[in-house]
Design a protein around this motif. Structure first.
Motif, PDB file in Angstrom:
ATOM      1  N   SER A   1       0.839  -1.209   0.000  1.00 18.17           N
ATOM      2  CA  SER A   1       0.000   0.000   0.000  1.00 18.17           C
ATOM      3  C   SER A   1       0.862   1.242   0.000  1.00 18.17           C
ATOM      4  O   SER A   1       0.623   2.179  -0.763  1.00 18.17           O
ATOM      5  CB  SER A   1      -0.904   0.016   1.243  1.00 18.17           C
TER       6      SER A   1
ATOM      7  N   ARG B   1       3.915   1.706  -0.963  1.00 22.45           N
ATOM      8  CA  ARG B   1       4.625   1.946  -2.229  1.00 22.45           C
ATOM      9  C   ARG B   1       3.661   2.413  -3.339  1.00 22.45           C
ATOM     10  O   ARG B   1       3.935   3.391  -4.054  1.00 22.45           O
ATOM     11  CB  ARG B   1       5.331   0.667  -2.669  1.00 22.45           C
ATOM     12  N   ALA B   2       2.531   1.703  -3.406  1.00 30.44           N
ATOM     13  CA  ALA B   2       1.571   2.033  -4.467  1.00 30.44           C
ATOM     14  C   ALA B   2       1.083   3.478  -4.334  1.00 30.44           C
ATOM     15  O   ALA B   2       1.112   4.243  -5.304  1.00 30.44           O
ATOM     16  CB  ALA B   2       0.396   1.056  -4.415  1.00 30.44           C
ATOM     17  N   PHE B   3       0.700   3.861  -3.091  1.00 30.56           N
ATOM     18  CA  PHE B   3       0.157   5.211  -2.916  1.00 30.56           C
ATOM     19  C   PHE B   3       1.221   6.286  -3.012  1.00 30.56           C
ATOM     20  O   PHE B   3       0.976   7.391  -3.480  1.00 30.56           O
ATOM     21  CB  PHE B   3      -0.631   5.321  -1.604  1.00 30.56           C
TER      22      PHE B   3
ATOM     23  N   ASN C   1      -6.831  -1.160   1.236  1.00 32.23           N
ATOM     24  CA  ASN C   1      -5.926  -0.128   0.746  1.00 32.23           C
ATOM     25  C   ASN C   1      -5.269  -0.534  -0.555  1.00 32.23           C
ATOM     26  O   ASN C   1      -5.128   0.277  -1.482  1.00 32.23           O
ATOM     27  CB  ASN C   1      -4.851   0.188   1.789  1.00 32.23           C
ATOM     28  N   ILE C   2      -4.882  -1.851  -0.605  1.00 35.32           N
ATOM     29  CA  ILE C   2      -4.237  -2.330  -1.831  1.00 35.32           C
ATOM     30  C   ILE C   2      -5.258  -2.338  -2.977  1.00 35.32           C
ATOM     31  O   ILE C   2      -4.969  -1.936  -4.117  1.00 35.32           O
ATOM     32  CB  ILE C   2      -3.644  -3.736  -1.603  1.00 35.32           C
TER      33      ILE C   2
ATOM     34  N   ALA D   1      -5.670   1.057  -4.264  1.00 33.79           N
ATOM     35  CA  ALA D   1      -4.508   1.505  -5.065  1.00 33.79           C
ATOM     36  C   ALA D   1      -4.599   0.940  -6.475  1.00 33.79           C
ATOM     37  O   ALA D   1      -4.414   1.672  -7.456  1.00 33.79           O
ATOM     38  CB  ALA D   1      -3.219   1.029  -4.377  1.00 33.79           C
TER      39      ALA D   1
ATOM     40  N   ILE E   1      -4.903   2.976 -10.018  1.00 33.48           N
ATOM     41  CA  ILE E   1      -3.847   2.871 -11.028  1.00 33.48           C
ATOM     42  C   ILE E   1      -4.444   2.452 -12.376  1.00 33.48           C
ATOM     43  O   ILE E   1      -4.172   3.051 -13.435  1.00 33.48           O
ATOM     44  CB  ILE E   1      -2.774   1.867 -10.588  1.00 33.48           C
TER      45      ILE E   1
ATOM     46  N   PRO F   1       5.542  -5.821  -2.546  1.00 33.08           N
ATOM     47  CA  PRO F   1       4.950  -4.678  -3.241  1.00 33.08           C
ATOM     48  C   PRO F   1       5.443  -4.577  -4.694  1.00 33.08           C
ATOM     49  O   PRO F   1       6.484  -5.128  -4.999  1.00 33.08           O
ATOM     50  CB  PRO F   1       5.466  -3.506  -2.406  1.00 33.08           C
ATOM     51  N   PHE F   2       4.700  -3.959  -5.508  1.00 33.20           N
ATOM     52  CA  PHE F   2       5.041  -3.873  -6.930  1.00 33.20           C
ATOM     53  C   PHE F   2       5.110  -2.405  -7.346  1.00 33.20           C
ATOM     54  O   PHE F   2       4.571  -1.523  -6.663  1.00 33.20           O
ATOM     55  CB  PHE F   2       3.986  -4.590  -7.781  1.00 33.20           C
TER      56      PHE F   2
ATOM     57  N   ASN G   1       3.895   0.547  -9.693  1.00 32.42           N
ATOM     58  CA  ASN G   1       2.621   0.790 -10.359  1.00 32.42           C
ATOM     59  C   ASN G   1       2.734   0.618 -11.871  1.00 32.42           C
ATOM     60  O   ASN G   1       1.854   0.035 -12.508  1.00 32.42           O
ATOM     61  CB  ASN G   1       2.123   2.217 -10.054  1.00 32.42           C
TER      62      ASN G   1
END
Lengths: 902, 123
Positions: A685, A687-689, B13-14, B17, B21, B106-107, B109
């Motif tokens: 989360s 990193r994405a945000f 939250n994920i 996101a 995206i 995590p990746f 975007n």
């Protein structure tokens, strides 16, 4: 009757005996003498007990003392009837130990002490000397009786000369028979058969004279009984003390006399013969004694005053003109005397050569290797010499004592002498604690007393012991008078018997109790006393022709079939023989023994080969060696066993440790995987945000704030996770420092409720409490305890699925422990999950809803362990219910709980 | 464009996101948080692309994928699996269950957008 005719008769008789013996030996060598080794021959050979004393002397004895002569027959009769008690064991041991004489038996039993062997040998020689003299005297007297036609002046001189010639003749005869060869088993079938023939002759002669007296001289048994009553004298009265003493003495003598031991034990071919002899021998003795009193009574009537009653058996028929009968009687007496002398000297010569001469020779030639041939010659020659010396002693005794003493008295002196062996012999058979010190002391003391109180005085006053000593004691010490030791006056014979045996027994017992037996003695003691429990034995006497085959069979058991056959075949080949069975030469046996020793050890190999070959009984030393080897093996074995058990234990511990490590490793992997997941999720989360916000073009401010807040929350979540992990790690390792404080339980609960209010704050959450019960002072790490309360309350707030959630907090006291129960009214935790909830990351529901990392209850559990309490799920309370239990007062001295179950 | 993508992810939250995206890239994004009824949701209206989390409450992503591959309608559906357990074993496991693509959290975007686009490219 011409004296020459008498001599001729003797020579013919002796030649006949020699022929019998020679024939038997020949047959025995060819292994055809089995019928000769029968119980009949055995029983007849036992009649060597009946010497010239019995043949001539019994009549004289009866003439002087009435029925008392019967005691000499009653003692042996009792011993033989009770053969099961004593003789059986004696014969069994004799065979097991391959005993060659009574001295050998005593020596073997008491640790193979040669000193004891020498003592017994000397005692036997001393006791046998007068006995042999007695035989010489009887033959000389009988010759003299035939020679009455010679001038009186020559009488005594001629008698001594007769005795000398008889001694020389007997020595020759004994040497020819008894030392013809060196027999491995010390058995002499030829001699034994000759003795048996003599037994028949002496019985026939006595019975013939008896029948003549009863039916030809008197008018049958009735007349004889009348004459006996008429002839009764005051001294014929039975003296009970003397009877008991003499019966005992005769019973002891038949066990201890060297010649009896020779025929009874050494020459015994089969133990079962003893059973036959147990009734047949008393029968023989009965037949020998039947006509004694009639002959004595008739002799006293008919013979002139002053005639020697010892010779009635022969002189009575002679006086009545029955020359043929007299000749038979003479031959009977001659048989009795010669058989005794032959067997006695053989037995004594064996002792002398085995215990005195050979040890002496070996001692003198120590270091020089004795070849077998040399040894055999030495042994035979030493025996021949011993025979001559013994007969010489007998002759000297006869000459010195003047041949005047009554025959019976001389015999009894010898009996008391050999009786000194009895205590040591009984101890040998029945008393394990008996030892060589006691045996040596006992025999020595008895020997000395016998010499002093009976034997030396028997030569007459002035020869060895002066008349003055006899009358007043040595140096005037009254209580040391030879015939009245310690002032006790009684019959000299019984006196000597009593004191010698009493002091002997006392010394024997005291010596045995005070002395310590050597190991060898202990082993021998066990073998003797427990003779019937030992299985090995009799086999060793018979030489088996199938020796090599037996050895091969044994070797195969130890070396394996192929290896053994190869070994035997190669040795057979070396001897020039085909097949697998070589001759059992010493070289081969040596090689085999060495071969076997490689597998089973030297002592055992030696013992095994000896057992089969039978050349020599397994010696006690061998047994000791076997025993010690076995003990060592057993010790090794038990050590190995212990080692093996230890290894097994170690292996099990390693296996368990490995299992534990594997389990820990799996748990660690699972834990790391969980941690990874728990860390990566918020980081995803974040990193994405953050990437979204980095490219926030055209994004509303609200959205920007909203996304920034998400990043913020997720970092807090990450931080809390890391805090929890560290907390758990500290708690699990028991490194936590407890901050013990006093507080009221109610205040702690207030704090917890307040703190947990932040969870789902908007939700209505009713809490029921019991202020009275909560009004309790606790002394513990209050901060940690409150942490547990907060966790439980927060969980309830998070997970209670009731429409109107209600929490009830109740407090109870159980001894020094306090129990706080938290129960809500939700649906609770399914029973299959109840065991999981205290595990790490055991989150049962949706991630967001929980909002934690799933470590809360795991941490609670560790905290409660550290507070010496526990937290548990309580099923069946209508909803989720947790019980927190802890001591009211924490024992700070107690070490904090170490590593809990991982 | 206007391709439909369904995101099955329990972390709100994920999920948010990903929605932001891909929406920005022109996708029509639906989200779903529960594992138990996810397969039914997919079957009812199969999207052009499915983004599937592995650790789901109710039913694991692998189980859902198995069910989808077993059904005729969703056999060839492009599925991008997401997991927070980024080990090789997890990647292989995803391939075995029939995932088209696999991404670890995590990746970046941009990587997510590129992957989604690539899976829609004509084969």
């Amino acid at each position: 009757m011409s004296i020459n005719l008498l001599v001729l008769a003797c020579l013919v008789y002796v030649a006949f005996l020699f022929a019998v013996a020679f024939a038997v030996e020949r047959r025995a060598d060819r292994g055809q003498a089995t019928w000769l080794r029968s119980s009949l021959i055995y029983t007849l050979s036992l009649s060597v007990y009946c010497t010239a004393w019995t043949f001539y002397g019994a009549v004289g004895y009866a003439a002087r003392s009435g029925l008392e002569f019967m005691t000499i027959y009653l003692g042996p009769t009792l011993v033989f009837v009770g053969w099961w008690l004593m003789l059986r064991k004696l014969v069994r041991i004799g065979k097991q130990q391959r005993v060659t004489s009574i001295a050998d038996l005593i020596s073997a039993r008491y640790g193979k002490s040669n000193t004891l062997g020498v003592i017994v040998t000397l005692l036997c020689i001393a006791a046998a000397t007068p006995y042999i003299a007695l035989q010489l005297q009887s033959i000389a007297l009988s010759f003299a009786a035939f020679a009455q036609d010679l001038p009186a002046a020559h009488f005594t001189e001629r008698q001594d000369l007769f005795a000398l010639w008889v001694a020389v003749g007997l020595a020759l005869f004994t040497i020819l028979f008894g030392t013809r060869n060196l027999d491995a088993n010390e058995q002499h079938p030829g001699v034994v058969t000759a003795i048996a023939v003599e037994a028949v002759v002496k019985l026939l002669a006595l019975v013939a004279v008896g029948v003549f007296v009863v039916w030809a001289v008197a008018d049958g048994p009735g007349d004889i009984l009348g004459r006996i009553e008429a002839a009764a004298r005051p001294e014929w009265q039975i003296q009970p003390g003397r009877w008991v003493g003499l019966i005992f003495l005769a019973g002891v003598a038949i066990i201890c006399l060297p010649r009896m031991f020779q025929v009874m034990v050494v020459e015994n071919a089969d133990e079962r013969h003893l059973a036959t002899a147990s009734w047949a021998f008393p029968l023989y003795l009965f037949a020998m004694s039947l006509f004694v009193l009639p002959i004595a009574v008739v002799g006293l009537e008919i013979m002139p005053e002053g005639a020697n009653p010892d010779l009635f058996v022969m002189t009575l028929p002679m006086t009545l003109g029955q020359d043929g009968l007299a000749m038979l009687a003479f031959l009977g007496g001659f048989s009795a005397a010669t058989s005794m002398v032959i067997v006695s000297t053989i037995a004594l010569a064996t002792m002398v050569s085995n215990h005195i001469m050979v040890p002496l020779w070996l001692h003198l030639r120590a270091g020089a290797t004795a070849r077998r041939g040399d040894m055999r010659g030495l042994v035979l020659n030493s025996r021949r010499l011993a025979i001559c010396v013994l007969l010489g002693f007998g002759y000297v005794y006869y000459v010195v004592t003047g041949g005047s003493a009554a025959l019976a008295a001389i015999g009894l002196i010898a009996f008391v002498g050999v009786a000194q062996i009895l205590p040591a012999l009984l101890g040998a058979l029945f008393w394990r604690a008996a030892n060589r010190i006691g045996a040596g002391l006992g025999i020595g003391v008895g020997f000395a007393v016998w010499l002093y109180a009976l034997f030396l005085p028997s030569f007459g006053p002035g020869v060895f012991i002066s008349a003055q000593v006899m009358a007043a004691g040595p140096f005037g010490i009254d209580w040391l008078r030879p015939y009245a030791l310690f002032g006790v006056e009684m019959d000299p014979l019984l006196h000597a018997l009593f004191w010698s045996l009493t002091l002997n027994a006392v010394a024997f017992i005291a010596g045995s109790l005070l002395g310590f037996p050597r190991p060898l003695e202990r082993v021998q003691a066990a073998q003797f006393v427990n003779a019937f429990d030992i299985q090995a034995g009799t086999r060793g006497w018979s030489q088996s022709a199938a020796e090599a085959e037996d050895l091969l069979a044994m070797a195969q058991r130890i070396l394996g079939t192929a290896e053994s056959q190869r070994f035997f075949q190669s040795h057979a080949g070396a001897q020039g023989k085909a097949g697998f069975l070589p001759d059992t030469t010493p070289q081969f046996l040596d090689a085999l023994e060495r071969k076997l020793a490689g597998s089973v050890g030297a002592a055992t190999a030696h013992a095994m080969i000896e057992q089969i070959v039978g050349r020599a009984m397994v010696s006690v030393e061998d047994l000791m060696a076997v025993a010690s080897e076995t003990a060592q093996i057993m010790e090794y074995s038990s050590q190995l066993e212990a080692k093996s058990a230890e290894l097994e234990r170690t292996a099990r511990q390693l296996r368990e440790a490995n299992d534990m490590l594997t389990k820990l490793s799996v748990q660690k992997d699972a834990f790391l995987s969980q941690i990874s997941h728990e860390l990566r999720t918020p980081m995803t989360s974040i990193r994405a945000f953050s990437e979204i916000l980095m490219d926030a073009e055209g994004m509303s401010d609200d959205d920007q704030v909203k996304y920034a807040r998400i990043i913020h929350d997720e970092t807090i979540r990450l931080t809390r996770l890391l805090d929890d992990l560290l907390d758990l790690s500290v708690l699990e390792n028991g490194q936590v420092n407890l901050d013990v404080q006093r507080a009221r339980l109610g205040d702690l609960l207030d704090r917890a409720v307040l703190a947990s209010n932040s969870v789902r704050p908007g939700r209505d959450f009713v809490i029921h409490r019991d202020p009275a019960a909560e009004a309790v002072e606790v002394e513990t790490d209050t901060g940690r305890l409150a942490q547990v309360f907060i966790n439980v309350l927060s969980n309830a707030r998070k997970y209670c699925d009731a429409e109107h959630p209600v929490m009830t907090i109740s407090v109870a006291r159980d001894g020094g422990m306090i129990e706080v129960d938290f129960a809500d009214n939700g649906s609770g935790i399914p029973s299959d999950k109840q065991a999981l909830i205290f595990e790490k990351f055991a989150r049962l529901t949706d991630q967001m809803q929980a909002g934690g990392a799933g470590l809360g209850l795991a941490i609670c559990r560790e905290i409660m362990h550290n507070l010496q309490g526990e937290i548990a799920y309580v099923p069946g309370q209508g909803g989720a219910a947790f019980r927190v239990r802890f001591p009211q007062r924490l024992e700070t001295e107690a070490p904090a709980r170490a590593l809990s179950a991982a | 464009m206007g391709k439909r993508v369904l995101v099955i992810e329990d972390e709100a939250n994920i999920s948010e996101a990903i929605r932001y995206i891909l929406s920005k890239d022109g996708w029509e994004v639906d989200t779903h948080a529960d594992g138990a009824d996810a397969a039914a949701r997919v079957s009812a209206a199969p999207p052009d692309l499915l983004i599937l989390d592995v650790m789901l409450p109710g039913r694991s992503g692998y189980d859902i994928l198995d069910a989808l591959r077993a059904a005729e309608a969703t056999r060839a559906l492009p599925v991008l699996m997401l997991t927070a357990k980024g080990q090789t074993a997890d990647r292989e496991r995803a391939a075995r269950h029939g995932a088209t693509r696999f991404m670890t959290k995590p990746f970046a975007n941009a990587d997510l957008v590129a992957a989604a686009r690539a899976m829609m490219a004509p084969t």
